[in-house]
Design an enzyme around this catalytic site. Structure first.
Site, short mmCIF file in Angstrom:
data_model
loop_
_atom_site.label_atom_id
_atom_site.label_comp_id
_atom_site.label_asym_id
_atom_site.label_seq_id
_atom_site.Cartn_x
_atom_site.Cartn_y
_atom_site.Cartn_z
N GLU A 175 -19.75 9.82 11.91
CA GLU A 175 -19.46 8.48 11.40
C GLU A 175 -20.26 8.21 10.11
O GLU A 175 -19.74 7.61 9.17
CB GLU A 175 -19.77 7.44 12.49
CG GLU A 175 -19.74 5.97 12.06
CD GLU A 175 -18.39 5.48 11.55
OE1 GLU A 175 -17.41 6.22 11.60
OE2 GLU A 175 -18.35 4.33 11.06
N HIS A 189 -24.02 28.96 12.10
CA HIS A 189 -22.70 29.59 12.24
C HIS A 189 -21.82 29.36 11.02
O HIS A 189 -20.61 29.55 11.10
CB HIS A 189 -22.02 29.08 13.52
CG HIS A 189 -22.76 29.45 14.76
ND1 HIS A 189 -22.86 30.73 15.24
CD2 HIS A 189 -23.51 28.69 15.62
CE1 HIS A 189 -23.59 30.76 16.33
NE2 HIS A 189 -24.02 29.53 16.58
N GLY A 194 6.12 -0.17 6.40
CA GLY A 194 6.44 0.98 7.24
C GLY A 194 6.99 2.12 6.42
O GLY A 194 6.81 2.18 5.20
N LYS A 242 -6.99 -1.42 5.24
CA LYS A 242 -7.70 -1.87 6.44
C LYS A 242 -6.89 -1.63 7.73
O LYS A 242 -7.21 -0.76 8.49
CB LYS A 242 -8.07 -3.35 6.29
CG LYS A 242 -8.94 -3.89 7.41
CD LYS A 242 -10.35 -3.34 7.37
CE LYS A 242 -11.17 -3.75 8.57
NZ LYS A 242 -12.35 -2.90 8.73
N LYS A 280 -18.55 7.29 6.54
CA LYS A 280 -18.89 6.08 5.76
C LYS A 280 -19.20 6.46 4.32
O LYS A 280 -18.74 5.81 3.38
CB LYS A 280 -20.11 5.36 6.35
CG LYS A 280 -19.91 4.58 7.62
CD LYS A 280 -19.19 3.26 7.45
CE LYS A 280 -17.73 3.41 7.59
NZ LYS A 280 -17.12 3.44 8.89
N TRP A 291 0.90 -1.15 0.00
CA TRP A 291 0.00 0.00 0.00
C TRP A 291 0.94 1.20 0.00
O TRP A 291 1.60 1.49 1.00
CB TRP A 291 -0.90 -0.02 1.23
CG TRP A 291 -1.92 1.08 1.27
CD1 TRP A 291 -3.12 1.10 0.62
CD2 TRP A 291 -1.81 2.31 1.97
NE1 TRP A 291 -3.77 2.28 0.89
CE2 TRP A 291 -3.00 3.05 1.71
CE3 TRP A 291 -0.84 2.88 2.79
CZ2 TRP A 291 -3.23 4.31 2.24
CZ3 TRP A 291 -1.08 4.15 3.32
CH2 TRP A 291 -2.26 4.84 3.05
N1 HGA Z 1 6.99 2.74 2.37
C1 HGA Z 1 6.88 1.52 1.62
C2 HGA Z 1 5.98 0.52 2.33
C3 HGA Z 1 4.60 1.07 2.55
C4 HGA Z 1 3.76 0.32 3.56
O1 HGA Z 1 4.21 -0.27 4.52
N2 HGA Z 1 2.44 0.35 3.42
O2 HGA Z 1 1.54 -0.31 4.36
C5 HGA Z 1 6.39 1.78 0.21
O3 HGA Z 1 5.82 2.84 -0.08
O4 HGA Z 1 6.60 0.92 -0.63
#
Ligand code: HGA
Length: 621
Positions: free
Chosen positions: A494, A517, A111, A616, A498, A74
């Site tokens: 919420e 306001h 990360g 998620k 959604k 991601w």
């Molecule tokens: N920074 C890395 C990994 C991204 C990540 O852990 N997403 O959950 C990248 O962009 O490839």
């Protein structure tokens, strides 16, 4: 969010890696990849489509081996594109192309490496060629640079140079039966097999492969080989990596491959699972006591004089609802903070505060970091409301209430939210009892109302056909306004979240008294205004706010309690809730808002379970 799976075995582990990725798919991802040690070299396949397509590529390329790593990405740094997908390879300085079968080091990462620019410049100066825009690629080159015959040594030398959060898994062409993995700020488990070992972001990825799980701790480095593993971590005083003993737990992880049954999407299924999820969450409750939250809770509850709730997204709205309960029922001062803000601001710590974190997965990076920040400031009384009993959050907090929503696959949270509210209501009652604000009679009344919840939710779900009729109209809009008051203001928030998340309609929520306001300027015949109208003390005020909308030609869509006497007329559409639910009303009123977002998204043809740009378990900052 990113998912990692890695293995060292005598058998072909590619099907296990692929299956593991499939089980992590629910976390959300934009690309995926796998790399193995095959015939003396590194082989790799990467894809920007689904894991099923990656599997086809792997078969076509004849990728099969006993040592390998795999990843769902991601993107945080660099677009979702094949060249940015993991695993990343490093060939050493001076190498020209990052071709599919060349390389000495292969690495996957979850990360963010915050000092990646500085490391990139340093490694470029040493002759390393970069083929992606990711922060991850610097780790692969750094490990390659530090490699002189022992991969563990190289990884241990590289880790102190990294700033940020990571879980990594890496292997080397020159050491065929070895994977090194490490974590600092992102989740990672070790799976111990017979003569083989695995790593994964989540024990669920290894369901059916091994149930012998070690939850790696922050700073752990694990050396996986055939039939053995070794865990170490950097010792601050000696400055050396020293061996660590970790408990191997038997974990019956759910495979997560839940069947859709009669439903079109997991989100719809999960909305309809709420009666069961709430019943399961309440199953063991026969009376209210602090011990529902763990041993020692009574002493802690007696000692605290305030509550600080830390959470993100939907969980933050659960916390915002709980603030109303905690202050009105338990009479305890409560503040609610967005975790990613709290961790970076100067606040005034109070060691007598009960710090409550809320997270579906228990791995939310921002919330974990906020918890650490609170503890570092001397706030040791910690409690979590969480859906995963084996998660980092539960391990890090002294007390916990585990909701029993079951695996939630849809990215937009539904049953996790309502079960969190149930957990937070129980916390309110337990604190009220400890503080002398809950008599036996009130306890019995609240318990009766809680036990009635599953049936009450079922009755609200029966409103689905009426909500579908409204959703056709919403699907044609680009903006919507949500109004609520008091306890139901967070529910309006919420509902707006959604709708935004899955239908991509711009939606905002306001406490209805705030309309005049500012936001009233937005109201025209084109602006649907969704109103949550329970029959509570604020009903008459809310009706006046509705008049303000009607007077400007706005279209009102009202979810009104049975006894509110709000009737449909031109420009005023009403769906009547079956009952009035008292303090538990937010749990019921959020359900038609979930259904409205869901059916509007379906009418617009979006990818409901995997909305664009979202993931998620949010395991990056
Ligand atoms: N920074 C890395 C990994 C991204 C990540 O852990 N997403 O959950 C990248 O962009 O490839």
């Amino acid at each position: 969010m990113c998912g990692i799976v890695g293995a060292v075995s005598q058998r072909n582990i590619v099907p296990i890696l692929i299956e593991g990725l499939k089980r992590l798919e629910y976390r959300g991802y934009d690309s995926c990849g796998v790399a193995v040690h095959q015939s003396g070299e590194l082989k790799r396949a990467r894809s920007t489509s689904r894991v099923a397509e990656l599997n086809t590529a792997v078969d076509e390329d004849g990728i099969a081996a006993g040592t390998g790593i795999a990843h769902t990405r991601w993107a945080t740094h660099g677009a979702p594109a094949v060249h940015n997908a993991h695993p990343h390879f490093s060939h050493g300085p001076g190498a020209e192309a990052n071709s599919a079968s060349a390389g000495r080091i292969a690495l996957v990462h979850n990360g963010i490496i915050e000092n990646h620019e500085e490391l990139r410049a340093e490694l470029k100066a040493k002759g390393y060629a970069f083929t992606s825009q990711t922060d991850t690629e610097v780790i692969a080159h750094l490990v390659e640079h530090l490699y002189s015959g022992d991969l563990l040594d190289a990884v241990q030398a590289a880790l102190p140079r990294l700033k940020g959060a990571y879980a990594i898994a890496v292997f080397c062409r020159d050491e065929p039966h070895r994977v090194i993995a490490a974590r600092e700020g992102s989740p990672l488990v070790l799976g111990v097999g017979e003569g083989e070992n695995f790593v994964a972001s989540d024990a669920m990825a290894l369901a059916g492969v091994t149930d012998q799980i070690v939850y790696l701790e922050e700073g752990d480095v694990v050396d996986l080989q055939l039939g053995r593993y070794w865990i170490s971590r950097l010792h601050a005083e000696s400055g050396r990596f020293e061996a660590q003993q970790r408990e191997v737990k038997t974990v019956h992880a759910h495979s997560g491959a839940a069947e859709l049954g009669p439903y079109r999407h997991y989100m719809q299924k999960e909305i309809f699972e709420q009666p069961t999820a709430i019943a399961n969450t309440l199953e063991a409750i026969s009376s209210i006591s602090p011990e529902l939250f763990g041993d020692g809770a009574y002493r802690i509850f007696k000692e605290v004089d305030s509550v600080l709730i830390l959470a993100c997204g939907t969980s933050y709205y659960a916390g915002s609802t709980a603030k109303y309960w905690l202050e009105s029922i338990a009479k305890i001062p409560t503040s609610v903070e967005i975790a990613s803000e709290y961790r970076y601001r100067d606040s005034v710590p109070n060691p007598r505060t009960l710090v409550v974190t809320i997270s579906q997965s228990g791995e939310t990076a921002d919330t974990l970091a906020a918890l650490k920040h609170a503890r570092a400031q001397g706030m040791e009384h910690t409690l979590t409301v969480c859906n995963v009993s084996t998660s980092a959050m539960v391990r890090e907090c002294k007390l916990a209430y585990i909701t029993r929503a079951g695996a939630e696959i849809g990215v937009a949270s539904t049953k996790a939210f309502t079960t969190q509210l149930v957990g937070l209501f129980l916390l309110t009652l337990a604190l009220a009892q400890t503080r002398g604000h809950l008599g036996d009679e009130q306890e019995a009344e609240h318990l009766k109302a809680l036990r009635h919840l599953p049936v009450a939710v079922q009755a609200v779900l029966a409103l689905e056909p009426q909500v579908i009729a409204w959703s056709e109209e919403f699907a044609r809009k680009e903006n919507a306004l949500f109004l609520g008051r008091g306890l139901h203001y967070p529910i309006a928030l919420e509902g707006a979240l959604k709708l935004k998340e899955i239908s991509y309609i711009h939606a905002e929520a306001y406490p209805a008294g705030e309309l005049k306001h500012g936001p009233l300027a937005l109201v025209t015949a084109e602006m649907p205004v969704v109103t949550v109208a329970p029959n509570d003390a604020l009903l008459e005020k809310l009706k006046s706010n509705m008049q303000e909308v009607r007077a400007r030609g706005g279209q009102l869509f009202v979810f009104a309690d049975a006894d509110t006497a709000i009737e449909s007329e031109a420009g005023l559409h009403v769906i009547r809730m079956p009952e009035h639910y008292g303090a538990l009303s937010p749990i019921l009123h959020v359900i038609p808002l979930q259904l409205l977002a869901y059916h509007t998204a379906c009418a617009r043809g979006t990818d409901v379970d995997k909305p664009r740009n979202l993931a998620k378990s949010v395991t990056v900052e």
